[in-house]
Design a protein around this motif. Sequence first.
Motif, PDB file in Angstrom:
ATOM      1  N   THR A 175       0.847  -1.184   0.000  1.00 16.85           N
ATOM      2  CA  THR A 175       0.000   0.000   0.000  1.00 16.85           C
ATOM      3  C   THR A 175       0.887   1.239   0.000  1.00 16.85           C
ATOM      4  O   THR A 175       2.094   1.167   0.235  1.00 16.85           O
ATOM      5  N   TYR A 209      -3.647  -8.141 -10.778  1.00 14.62           N
ATOM      6  CA  TYR A 209      -2.680  -7.181 -10.255  1.00 14.62           C
ATOM      7  C   TYR A 209      -1.295  -7.811 -10.153  1.00 14.62           C
ATOM      8  O   TYR A 209      -1.139  -9.023 -10.015  1.00 14.62           O
ATOM      9  N   SER A 253     -11.227   5.310 -12.056  1.00 15.32           N
ATOM     10  CA  SER A 253     -12.151   4.419 -12.743  1.00 15.32           C
ATOM     11  C   SER A 253     -12.756   5.171 -13.914  1.00 15.32           C
ATOM     12  O   SER A 253     -12.783   6.402 -13.956  1.00 15.32           O
ATOM     13  N   GLY A 284     -11.368  -0.022 -13.604  1.00 18.89           N
ATOM     14  CA  GLY A 284     -10.632   0.705 -12.583  1.00 18.89           C
ATOM     15  C   GLY A 284      -9.157   0.360 -12.618  1.00 18.89           C
ATOM     16  O   GLY A 284      -8.758  -0.735 -13.045  1.00 18.89           O
ATOM     17  N   GLU A 288     -10.335  -8.742 -10.964  1.00 20.88           N
ATOM     18  CA  GLU A 288      -9.137  -7.923 -10.818  1.00 20.88           C
ATOM     19  C   GLU A 288      -7.907  -8.762 -11.115  1.00 20.88           C
ATOM     20  O   GLU A 288      -7.810  -9.925 -10.727  1.00 20.88           O
ATOM     21  N   TRP A 294     -11.453   9.658  -9.299  1.00 16.66           N
ATOM     22  CA  TRP A 294     -10.007   9.450  -9.276  1.00 16.66           C
ATOM     23  C   TRP A 294      -9.399  10.101  -8.037  1.00 16.66           C
ATOM     24  O   TRP A 294      -9.952  11.038  -7.454  1.00 16.66           O
ATOM     25  N   ASP A 309      -5.509   0.859 -10.152  1.00 23.80           N
ATOM     26  CA  ASP A 309      -4.829   1.376  -8.969  1.00 23.80           C
ATOM     27  C   ASP A 309      -3.353   1.052  -9.088  1.00 23.80           C
ATOM     28  O   ASP A 309      -2.970   0.024  -9.665  1.00 23.80           O
ATOM     29  N   ARG A 340      -5.570   5.970  -7.945  1.00 23.52           N
ATOM     30  CA  ARG A 340      -6.757   5.161  -8.228  1.00 23.52           C
ATOM     31  C   ARG A 340      -7.649   5.953  -9.164  1.00 23.52           C
ATOM     32  O   ARG A 340      -7.896   7.138  -8.948  1.00 23.52           O
TER      33      ARG A 340
END
Length: 678
Positions: free
Chosen positions: A67, A599, A546, A552, A597, A495, A554, A544
Amino acid sequence: MVVRLLAARLVFGLITAPVLAEEAIDEIQVTATRIPTTVTDVPTGVTLIPADEIAAQTLVTDALAQTTGVYLQQTTPGQGVAIIRGLKGSEVLHLVDGMRLNNAIFRNAPTQYLALVAPSWVERIEVVRGSEASLYGSDAMGGVVQVLSRKPVFEGSQYQRRGRLALGADTAERARYIAADMEAGTERLGVLASVDYRDIGDRRTGDGERISPSGFESQAARLAFAGRPSPDVGWFVDLQYLRQPETPRVDELVPGFGQTEPSSAEFYFEPNERRFVHVQGERRNGPFATDWTLDVGWQRVVDDRRNREAGSDVRRFEDNRSDLVGVTLNGAREAGETSWTYGAEWYYDTVDSTRVALDLAGGETETVAARFPDGSTMEQRAAYVHALRDIGERHRISAGLRFSSARIELAETATSPAATLTPDDISGDIGWVYRLTDRWNLVANAGRGFRAPNIFDLGTLGPRPGNRFNVANTSLGPEQVYQYDAGFKGAGEGWQFEFMVYRLDYRDRITSVLTGETTADGRDIVQSRNLAEAEIWGIESGLRFSWGQRWGLDAVVNYTYGEEREPGSEAEPADRIPPLNGRVGLSYEPDDRLALESYVEFAAEQDRLASRDIRDIRIDPEGTPGWVTLNFDATYRADENWRLRLAAENVFDKAYRTHGSGVDAAGRNLSLDVYYDW
């Protein structure tokens, strides 16, 4: 090298990213100001992690990985620690619902205590990056990690109830868990009951082997009440309990770098346990036109251990306990263009510690030197004031001051006399927000934080890893940090973006040094002293957005660089500094039921090692190699009650270790989580 190039391109992409989104992203946080505020309206860097990203994690700390501005270290799968701006352990303040989790035995190294909060209890996690010196005082040097628990709050006078049952399993650790909670009540009174049980097996790594022992068990229960007898008066009572009965310390039980045999034949946290009682009262529009919050809490952390060194017939049993009582009063007031926050805190911590040695050959038992001086206490008092003010249409200024004092009573031991220390400190910070446009803000901060020495620093006694023997130092003073950062924040329809550059000047850092003496059995005698200085700087960026209501993106990129020096020696890399790391994810929702998703998570090589890193058996002395993993996640909502989540992690079964960790990361992992809400 490839990872560094990809990350550099991503950083450039983050800074120049176009606005393609149509839906608003509205984030509210309280930790950075102690009052609810949007993320973009405060100068400090803030990372928010919602409940849906926490509930399926094995540990609450796992949600912090990759993060913005946070790096996760694990000594063993049952524990985890956040590294923020190169700092960790007691250099970062940990809170649960505004009350300190940090106690007198917190190490300024990786600690296990945040893992003693169950993931299913959490409403969200808020991470404030940088020294929140005026609002939080001692330990808030690298930042603040606050876990906010879910409260049983309802609207309307009609009786209501809701609940959740969650089941999950995975393949990499043969993990199984069940979590259930039930809430019922009205707007006047709500009650919540929760249980959480996890059985985690030995971890399978990317090379196909299972690390044994590495599995653990977790048992947790919670009971909470929330009342609002009138619109201006509210109260909250929370009881939390979590226990890990037997958690192996993997780096002691599995050979590390440079070893052919493990350091210990036995090493278990047996048990790790946390009990927490919290009572909160709230009065809006109270005396002095202020909204008041009073918190009273008690926390007991049990850190018992069973260990036996390799080749030894002596098994040692440790009983270590911290009982922390706290009272905090916080007031918030709006006066024209200024928002005021002020208050006072008092914490009192008692440490109990004993150690017994059992000779397995002869059966005799002997009381030996405890890990901490038994019966030691630590008292902390503080008063603070903080203001947030708009100046004109474009400027917002924040500033605060805090006075903190402590009294540490170190009990007498067989090797050291009783001692009393009374450190105090004045800390503060100032921040600035400049509204470039309706969507973009320029922010900057400066502050001075500190960390009072605790009982771990002063009196961690006896054998330590690395053939060391620690003796007490009753002359330690506070550590100090001067932090500066600046950057951009932006938010609009769908965003949100953040880019921060920071620098920390860390002074009077407590470090363990050789005394030049040895024990009778040949261990090097070491002592903690205020000798080191460090300079740490870095970059944090997160994006972030979309578009089209279905897609979306990130992305996160973090980079940290640090140097440390001690008197009479040349500068060297600071220890445990994370490598360049981050995450890039793409999500797609083809309809209202299905969310997909994909990633990528990555970290570059870290070959800038401190001398302590090179000696640490958890770290490859040649440097920790970089890595990239590909991951997928699919969530399907069958109806308004049932939801299924299927995830595939580390799809290509990459064998790797996150830098500084004591255990290799999990290999290919398939997991299934089933939720039933009513």
